[in-house]
Design a protein around this motif. Structure first.
Motif, PDB file in Angstrom:
ATOM      1  N   VAL A 436      -7.741  34.011  77.322  1.00  0.00           N
ATOM      2  CA  VAL A 436      -9.062  34.578  77.594  1.00  0.00           C
ATOM      3  C   VAL A 436      -9.395  35.602  76.512  1.00  0.00           C
ATOM      4  O   VAL A 436      -8.617  36.529  76.249  1.00  0.00           O
ATOM      5  CB  VAL A 436      -9.097  35.247  78.992  1.00  0.00           C
ATOM      6  N   ASN A 437     -10.532  35.393  75.878  1.00  0.00           N
ATOM      7  CA  ASN A 437     -10.986  36.291  74.811  1.00  0.00           C
ATOM      8  C   ASN A 437     -12.126  37.155  75.341  1.00  0.00           C
ATOM      9  O   ASN A 437     -13.182  36.633  75.719  1.00  0.00           O
ATOM     10  CB  ASN A 437     -11.474  35.469  73.613  1.00  0.00           C
ATOM     11  N   ILE A 438     -11.909  38.451  75.385  1.00  0.00           N
ATOM     12  CA  ILE A 438     -12.914  39.365  75.914  1.00  0.00           C
ATOM     13  C   ILE A 438     -13.953  39.687  74.836  1.00  0.00           C
ATOM     14  O   ILE A 438     -13.611  40.148  73.754  1.00  0.00           O
ATOM     15  CB  ILE A 438     -12.250  40.653  76.436  1.00  0.00           C
ATOM     16  N   GLN A 439     -15.221  39.418  75.164  1.00  0.00           N
ATOM     17  CA  GLN A 439     -16.324  39.705  74.250  1.00  0.00           C
ATOM     18  C   GLN A 439     -17.453  40.319  75.071  1.00  0.00           C
ATOM     19  O   GLN A 439     -18.149  39.593  75.797  1.00  0.00           O
ATOM     20  CB  GLN A 439     -16.813  38.431  73.556  1.00  0.00           C
ATOM     21  N   ASN A 440     -17.649  41.605  74.979  1.00  0.00           N
ATOM     22  CA  ASN A 440     -18.663  42.284  75.778  1.00  0.00           C
ATOM     23  C   ASN A 440     -19.897  42.649  74.953  1.00  0.00           C
ATOM     24  O   ASN A 440     -19.824  42.776  73.723  1.00  0.00           O
ATOM     25  CB  ASN A 440     -18.064  43.535  76.442  1.00  0.00           C
ATOM     26  N   TYR A 441     -20.984  42.877  75.658  1.00  0.00           N
ATOM     27  CA  TYR A 441     -22.266  43.079  74.983  1.00  0.00           C
ATOM     28  C   TYR A 441     -23.061  44.182  75.694  1.00  0.00           C
ATOM     29  O   TYR A 441     -22.894  44.384  76.901  1.00  0.00           O
ATOM     30  CB  TYR A 441     -23.094  41.786  75.026  1.00  0.00           C
ATOM     31  N   PRO A 442     -23.958  44.862  74.974  1.00  0.00           N
ATOM     32  CA  PRO A 442     -24.872  45.794  75.648  1.00  0.00           C
ATOM     33  C   PRO A 442     -25.666  45.041  76.713  1.00  0.00           C
ATOM     34  O   PRO A 442     -25.956  43.843  76.541  1.00  0.00           O
ATOM     35  CB  PRO A 442     -25.794  46.278  74.515  1.00  0.00           C
ATOM     36  N   SER A 443     -26.009  45.733  77.789  1.00  0.00           N
ATOM     37  CA  SER A 443     -26.704  45.049  78.884  1.00  0.00           C
ATOM     38  C   SER A 443     -28.008  44.416  78.410  1.00  0.00           C
ATOM     39  O   SER A 443     -28.413  43.365  78.923  1.00  0.00           O
ATOM     40  CB  SER A 443     -26.972  46.028  80.028  1.00  0.00           C
ATOM     41  N   SER A 444     -28.661  45.038  77.426  1.00  0.00           N
ATOM     42  CA  SER A 444     -29.924  44.485  76.931  1.00  0.00           C
ATOM     43  C   SER A 444     -29.718  43.129  76.275  1.00  0.00           C
ATOM     44  O   SER A 444     -30.629  42.292  76.249  1.00  0.00           O
ATOM     45  CB  SER A 444     -30.576  45.457  75.942  1.00  0.00           C
ATOM     46  N   VAL A 445     -28.510  42.908  75.712  1.00  0.00           N
ATOM     47  CA  VAL A 445     -28.189  41.613  75.102  1.00  0.00           C
ATOM     48  C   VAL A 445     -27.658  40.650  76.162  1.00  0.00           C
ATOM     49  O   VAL A 445     -28.082  39.496  76.254  1.00  0.00           O
ATOM     50  CB  VAL A 445     -27.150  41.789  73.973  1.00  0.00           C
ATOM     51  N   PHE A 446     -26.724  41.157  76.968  1.00  0.00           N
ATOM     52  CA  PHE A 446     -26.077  40.314  77.986  1.00  0.00           C
ATOM     53  C   PHE A 446     -27.116  39.708  78.938  1.00  0.00           C
ATOM     54  O   PHE A 446     -27.037  38.518  79.291  1.00  0.00           O
ATOM     55  CB  PHE A 446     -25.076  41.176  78.763  1.00  0.00           C
ATOM     56  N   PHE A 447     -28.081  40.548  79.370  1.00  0.00           N
ATOM     57  CA  PHE A 447     -29.111  40.068  80.288  1.00  0.00           C
ATOM     58  C   PHE A 447     -30.403  39.685  79.568  1.00  0.00           C
ATOM     59  O   PHE A 447     -31.420  39.414  80.210  1.00  0.00           O
ATOM     60  CB  PHE A 447     -29.423  41.130  81.346  1.00  0.00           C
ATOM     61  N   GLY A 448     -30.374  39.739  78.248  1.00  0.00           N
ATOM     62  CA  GLY A 448     -31.560  39.424  77.462  1.00  0.00           C
ATOM     63  C   GLY A 448     -31.893  37.941  77.508  1.00  0.00           C
ATOM     64  O   GLY A 448     -31.178  37.128  78.098  1.00  0.00           O
ATOM     65  N   PRO A 449     -32.970  37.550  76.847  1.00  0.00           N
ATOM     66  CA  PRO A 449     -33.449  36.164  76.955  1.00  0.00           C
ATOM     67  C   PRO A 449     -32.595  35.135  76.249  1.00  0.00           C
ATOM     68  O   PRO A 449     -32.786  33.937  76.451  1.00  0.00           O
ATOM     69  CB  PRO A 449     -34.848  36.255  76.334  1.00  0.00           C
ATOM     70  N   ASP A 450     -31.635  35.565  75.412  1.00  0.00           N
ATOM     71  CA  ASP A 450     -30.912  34.599  74.577  1.00  0.00           C
ATOM     72  C   ASP A 450     -29.433  34.486  74.902  1.00  0.00           C
ATOM     73  O   ASP A 450     -28.651  34.014  74.069  1.00  0.00           O
ATOM     74  CB  ASP A 450     -31.082  34.985  73.098  1.00  0.00           C
ATOM     75  N   PHE A 451     -29.007  34.940  76.067  1.00  0.00           N
ATOM     76  CA  PHE A 451     -27.565  34.862  76.318  1.00  0.00           C
ATOM     77  C   PHE A 451     -27.259  34.196  77.664  1.00  0.00           C
ATOM     78  O   PHE A 451     -26.962  33.003  77.726  1.00  0.00           O
ATOM     79  CB  PHE A 451     -26.938  36.261  76.248  1.00  0.00           C
ATOM     80  N   LEU A 452     -27.321  34.948  78.741  1.00  0.00           N
ATOM     81  CA  LEU A 452     -26.834  34.455  80.038  1.00  0.00           C
ATOM     82  C   LEU A 452     -27.542  33.177  80.481  1.00  0.00           C
ATOM     83  O   LEU A 452     -26.909  32.243  80.982  1.00  0.00           O
ATOM     84  CB  LEU A 452     -26.997  35.554  81.090  1.00  0.00           C
ATOM     85  N   SER A 453     -28.856  33.147  80.307  1.00  0.00           N
ATOM     86  CA  SER A 453     -29.616  31.973  80.765  1.00  0.00           C
ATOM     87  C   SER A 453     -29.457  30.774  79.837  1.00  0.00           C
ATOM     88  O   SER A 453     -29.888  29.680  80.150  1.00  0.00           O
ATOM     89  CB  SER A 453     -31.096  32.325  80.901  1.00  0.00           C
ATOM     90  N   LYS A 454     -28.833  30.973  78.695  1.00  0.00           N
ATOM     91  CA  LYS A 454     -28.681  29.896  77.704  1.00  0.00           C
ATOM     92  C   LYS A 454     -27.261  29.339  77.740  1.00  0.00           C
ATOM     93  O   LYS A 454     -26.664  29.057  76.700  1.00  0.00           O
ATOM     94  CB  LYS A 454     -29.013  30.434  76.306  1.00  0.00           C
ATOM     95  N   GLY A 455     -26.727  29.145  78.946  1.00  0.00           N
ATOM     96  CA  GLY A 455     -25.367  28.642  79.078  1.00  0.00           C
ATOM     97  C   GLY A 455     -25.171  27.286  78.418  1.00  0.00           C
ATOM     98  O   GLY A 455     -24.096  26.979  77.906  1.00  0.00           O
ATOM     99  N   ALA A 456     -26.207  26.462  78.417  1.00  0.00           N
ATOM    100  CA  ALA A 456     -26.082  25.136  77.828  1.00  0.00           C
ATOM    101  C   ALA A 456     -25.758  25.196  76.337  1.00  0.00           C
ATOM    102  O   ALA A 456     -25.236  24.232  75.765  1.00  0.00           O
ATOM    103  CB  ALA A 456     -27.372  24.350  78.053  1.00  0.00           C
ATOM    104  N   ASP A 457     -26.035  26.330  75.698  1.00  0.00           N
ATOM    105  CA  ASP A 457     -25.735  26.491  74.271  1.00  0.00           C
ATOM    106  C   ASP A 457     -24.277  26.859  74.027  1.00  0.00           C
ATOM    107  O   ASP A 457     -23.852  26.992  72.878  1.00  0.00           O
ATOM    108  CB  ASP A 457     -26.633  27.583  73.661  1.00  0.00           C
TER     109      ASP A 457
END
Length: 586
Positions: A436-457
């Motif tokens: 498991v590789n831990i990669q964390n992000y600022p909440s603005s990125v993590f919940f932003g339009p180009d990350f969580l909702s783009k799981g298919a990518d």
């Protein structure tokens, strides 16, 4: 050192006596990307909390879960005739409706009366496919009909279970209408969803960001300054209809949110007396325990049973998920069986935050108490890995077809509790051969339009975060198939794992029109059994909300029903300034 302590004593003394300018300073660990978006296209907890100061609704829920009238003249009920249920010959409820009358004194902050048109405007947009709302339910079945200038009925067909306990939103048509018309004209025939989404962001950003503060609001406070990365200031809206007991001059006039991403720094600010209160989005549990040990009468620490569900979404979408077998329930079960969550919650939370086995809150009447508890069972986990064809390589990491079982595990950066959970789980998974590789992000990125909702990518494999949901309104929406965010639906929806199950969806649909609680419980029993077998997300625990406030501060309270202390914003005040206490924190 001595100078610091002296300053601390002075500041704490000032807070206990009530500030001379009648203000409230709140500390929080997150900063919202935008505020007062009437359609809640950003549904972060901190956004909802801050919106509570600026928002108003026809009706609301108090700390006991009881509805109260806000800008409506009264709460609709079967008794007063404002709530109606219509059944067919078979006795099934086919539609229901609620009637509201807007208070004559209800105004926007610029003094413009709140009208039915503001609710109609909101309803039209929330049902527009170009608006990326988290969920259109129940508004996609709602219609508004008017009786007079201030009275209207909203009818749900098919019926909505909680029609008498919720109400439609509102948006200032006189402020946003022209811009919406321009957006509508520009994107009406646009085929590219990305282009439409960009135009939407331009539209909503012109009313909701630090550069473009909301022009008008309906609630007790309005934004007056936003220093991005530092603070947000709200001042009392004198046009808000509700005047608290004794006069609004006896209650807080200004609210300052200080954004302090590092929760250790947030704790230090409480200990040094520089904050009057903490947000519901604040310190970690262990920091709360430490704060409680150091109160010394200067502030009080509360552990409020909450509705915040910590979990880890598993990305089941895209080629990478298929290569890693994340789209197979056996892999997801194996990942859950590989970890000891009981030991985790005991080590981190003194077992005060119990392990979760379902997406339903344990205080909800719909919670299935005998759902499978995935106690750590490494032997079972290894059997499932083997069934899927994964074998240990020379380095101990499971391999299949030349690929390693290596997962990217992300969460919001700066949250020390989540980071500790990650480290514990990473070690437990490594013991069974999962890298498991831990990669964390600022909440603005993590919940932003180009990350969580783009799981298919394939941008993430495991995503740890929390959902907040009032237990009264549990509908099972988080994992419905139509909630998977895609380009086709403008990336609306909350089913970020991408899991879809036909039987779950069928039962979920039935549950939406089942008004008999006993029968709805049966449907949810089966839905939870399916979900628990498929484990599209790894359930962790329901959080206890930790916050503090100084003793002199009144009516700054919340519960699992109201969710945030801003629910009663108009009545928050200082005892030393003459405020009257109406609610105490339970």
């Amino acid at each position: 050192m001595k100078k610091t302590l002296a300053l601390t004593v002075f500041l704490i003394g000032a807070a206990l006596a009530g500030p001379a300018n009648n203000s409230l300073v709140v500390g929080t660990s997150q900063e919202p990307p935008n505020i007062y978006d009437p359609w809640n296209t950003n549904n972060l907890a901190i956004t909802s909390e801050i919106n509570g100061y600026m928002g108003a609704a026809l009706i609301g829920l108090d700390d006991n879960g009881d509805p109260y009238a806000d800008i409506a003249t009264r709460v609709p009920s079967l008794g007063n005739g404002d709530y109606k249920v219509v059944k067919n010959a078979a006795g099934d409820v086919v539609r229901n409706s609620v009637t509201y009358t807007i208070r004559k004194e209800a105004k926007w902050s610029d003094g413009t009366p709140i009208k039915i048109a503001d609710f109609q405007f909101w309803l039209r947009l929330v049902n527009d496919d170009r608006v990326p709302v988290p969920d259109r339910t129940p508004w996609d079945r709602a219609k508004i009909t008017t009786a007079d200038a201030d009275t209207f009925t909203i009818t749900y067909e098919p019926p909505y279970l909680f029609a008498d306990q919720t109400s439609p939103g509102l948006a200032p048509q006189h402020v946003m209408g022209a811009s919406w018309t321009a957006f509508d004209t520009k994107t009406k025939n646009e085929k590219d969803a990305k282009v439409t989404n960009e135009e939407w962001k331009k539209f909503i950003s012109s009313f909701t960001t630090s550069r473009s503060l909301p022009k008008v609001v309906a609630g007790p406070f309005k934004p007056t300054a936003w220093r991005s990365g530092n603070s947000l200031t709200l001042t009392r809206n004198t046009n808000y209809w509700n005047k608290p007991k004794g006069g609004e001059d006896k209650y807080i006039q200004t609210v300052v949110y200080r954004f302090i991403p590092n929760t250790n720094t947030l704790k230090v600010n409480i200990l040094s007396g520089q904050l009057d209160a903490l947000s519901a989005v604040g310190p970690t549990f262990d920091q709360g325990v430490d704060l409680q040990r150091n109160e010394r009468g200067k502030f009080k620490t509360y552990f409020v049973p909450g509705a915040i569900w910590e979990h880890i979404d598993i990305n089941t979408r895209g080629q990478k998920a298929k290569d890693l077998d994340l789209d197979d329930a056996r892999m997801r079960q194996a990942l859950l069986l590989s970890v000891d969550r009981d030991a985790l919650t005991k080590a981190l939370f003194q077992s005060k935050q119990a392990v979760s086995n379902s997406f339903v809150n344990p205080i909800s009447k719909l919670y299935k108490r005998d759902v499978r508890d995935y106690n750590a069972n490494v032997a079972q986990a290894k059997t499932l890995f083997t069934q899927l064809g994964w074998t240990a390589g020379s380095d101990g990491i499971l391999q299949k077809g030349g690929k390693k079982l290596s997962l990217n595990f992300g969460t919001t950066a700066g949250n020390s509790t989540r980071e500790r959970v990650q480290q514990i789980l990473q070690a437990q998974w490594k013991a069974v051969g999962v890298q498991v590789n831990i990669q964390n992000y600022p909440s603005s990125v993590f919940f932003g339009p180009d990350f969580l909702s783009k799981g298919a990518d394939g941008k993430w494999d495991l995503a740890m975060y929390a959902w907040t949901g009032n237990p009264i309104f549990e509908e099972g929406n988080l994992f419905k198939g139509s909630g998977v965010p895609t380009a086709a639906n403008g990336y609306s929806g909350q089913n970020n794992s991408g899991w879809v199950d036909a039987e779950y969806d069928r039962l979920h649909k039935l549950a939406q029109t089942e008004f008999n609680l006993a029968e709805r419980i049966k449907l949810f029993d089966r839905m939870q059994t399916i979900w628990n077998s498929e484990v599209p997300a790894l359930p962790l625990y329901y959080r206890v909300n930790v916050y503090t406030k100084v003793p002199n501060l009144l009516n700054y309270t919340f519960s699992a029903y109201t969710l945030y202390p801003s629910w009663n914003a108009s009545n928050i005040g200082w005892a030393s300034r003459g405020a009257v206490e109406e609610y105490k924190q339970k």
